[in-house]
Design a protein around this motif. Sequence first.
Motif, short mmCIF file in Angstrom:
data_model
loop_
_atom_site.label_atom_id
_atom_site.label_comp_id
_atom_site.label_asym_id
_atom_site.label_seq_id
_atom_site.Cartn_x
_atom_site.Cartn_y
_atom_site.Cartn_z
N THR A 126 -81.12 25.30 -24.71
CA THR A 126 -80.38 24.16 -23.87
C THR A 126 -78.83 24.37 -24.30
N ASN A 127 -78.61 24.87 -25.52
CA ASN A 127 -76.90 24.84 -26.13
C ASN A 127 -77.04 26.02 -26.76
N THR A 128 -75.87 26.56 -26.87
CA THR A 128 -75.42 27.71 -27.52
C THR A 128 -74.96 27.36 -28.98
N SER A 129 -75.00 26.15 -29.40
CA SER A 129 -74.51 25.89 -30.73
C SER A 129 -75.08 24.30 -30.78
N PHE A 130 -75.26 23.83 -32.12
CA PHE A 130 -75.48 22.53 -32.43
C PHE A 130 -74.36 21.61 -32.24
N PHE A 131 -73.08 22.13 -32.38
CA PHE A 131 -71.78 21.44 -31.87
C PHE A 131 -71.88 21.16 -30.30
N PHE A 132 -72.29 22.00 -29.42
CA PHE A 132 -72.39 21.85 -28.15
C PHE A 132 -73.36 20.90 -27.61
N TRP A 133 -74.51 20.85 -28.42
CA TRP A 133 -75.78 20.03 -28.24
C TRP A 133 -75.10 18.45 -28.55
N ILE A 134 -74.35 18.39 -29.56
CA ILE A 134 -74.19 17.00 -30.02
C ILE A 134 -72.86 16.38 -28.80
N GLN A 135 -72.01 17.28 -28.29
CA GLN A 135 -71.39 17.02 -27.20
C GLN A 135 -72.07 16.65 -25.90
N GLU A 136 -72.93 17.51 -25.43
CA GLU A 136 -73.63 17.05 -24.37
C GLU A 136 -74.65 16.01 -24.65
N VAL A 137 -75.39 16.37 -25.24
CA VAL A 137 -76.64 15.44 -25.29
C VAL A 137 -76.30 14.05 -25.89
N MET A 138 -75.76 13.87 -27.11
CA MET A 138 -75.49 12.70 -27.72
C MET A 138 -74.04 11.87 -27.28
N ILE A 139 -73.30 12.61 -26.73
CA ILE A 139 -71.86 11.93 -26.41
C ILE A 139 -71.81 11.76 -24.73
N ASN A 140 -71.87 13.04 -24.29
CA ASN A 140 -71.76 12.92 -22.65
C ASN A 140 -72.91 12.29 -21.99
N TRP A 141 -74.09 12.32 -22.66
CA TRP A 141 -75.15 11.71 -21.87
C TRP A 141 -75.05 10.25 -22.22
N THR A 142 -74.64 9.80 -23.15
CA THR A 142 -74.52 8.35 -23.54
C THR A 142 -73.26 7.93 -22.74
N LEU A 143 -72.23 8.56 -22.40
CA LEU A 143 -71.01 8.21 -21.60
C LEU A 143 -71.44 7.99 -19.98
N GLU A 144 -72.72 8.74 -19.64
CA GLU A 144 -73.06 8.47 -18.26
C GLU A 144 -73.65 6.85 -18.28
N GLU A 145 -74.17 6.67 -19.37
CA GLU A 145 -74.92 5.28 -19.01
C GLU A 145 -74.26 4.23 -19.44
N PHE A 146 -73.17 4.41 -20.43
CA PHE A 146 -72.61 3.33 -21.18
C PHE A 146 -71.13 3.45 -21.06
N ASN A 147 -70.46 2.22 -20.94
CA ASN A 147 -68.93 2.44 -21.09
C ASN A 147 -68.47 2.48 -22.74
N TYR A 148 -67.16 2.39 -22.99
CA TYR A 148 -66.89 2.50 -24.44
C TYR A 148 -67.14 1.35 -25.27
N ASP A 149 -67.24 0.27 -24.46
CA ASP A 149 -67.19 -1.14 -25.14
C ASP A 149 -68.84 -1.26 -25.21
N GLY A 150 -69.82 -0.37 -24.93
CA GLY A 150 -71.02 -0.68 -24.91
C GLY A 150 -71.88 -1.31 -23.89
N SER A 151 -71.15 -1.86 -23.13
CA SER A 151 -71.69 -2.40 -21.95
C SER A 151 -72.59 -1.00 -20.97
N GLU A 152 -73.46 -1.60 -20.24
CA GLU A 152 -74.16 -0.41 -19.27
C GLU A 152 -73.14 -0.20 -18.04
N LYS A 153 -73.32 0.98 -17.65
CA LYS A 153 -72.62 1.20 -16.35
C LYS A 153 -73.42 0.64 -14.95
#
Length: 153
Positions: A126-153
């Motif tokens: 899925t990712n060429t490194s652990f860093f890129f996994w964190i960036q995609e799965v943890m950060i980018n996927w979260t930002l697809e569903e939530f705003n920075y203030d924690g409210s859902e989009k």
Amino acid sequence: SELSKFDASLLQLGESVTDNRFEKLEQQIGYFLPITFKSILKKHNSISLCSNTINGLDESFKDASLDRLYAIEHFEVENPMPKELFPFSGDGYGNHYCFDLSLSEDKVLFWQHDLTYSNKSEIEITNTSFFFWIQEVMINWTLEEFNYDGSEK
């Protein structure tokens, strides 16, 4: 900046690890964990951002503790992982993001528990490194569903 508005309750970081439990785990499984992964988890023994979690190593995590998770996925399931795969994050459906500890790189693979693989090359990278996994799965996927203030989009 937008990042400074991020709701800190969405992010949970585990306590620092100051003992040698990661080195004991490495001895137990016969492989070295990726340096980046081990360094991050020594600083924060488990990381959870919304519904995405990097498991930690501690008895209080029960079956989600990395050592217990490794044992379950290698010795207690119908479709066990190859010994060199190391699960560190589940998707909630029995599948796991893993490292292939036989490689010198920290590529992230996705193990589907209900698939029978005839060889390891069939497991999705899925990712060429652990860093890129964190960036995609943890950060980018979260930002697809939530705003920075924690409210859902």
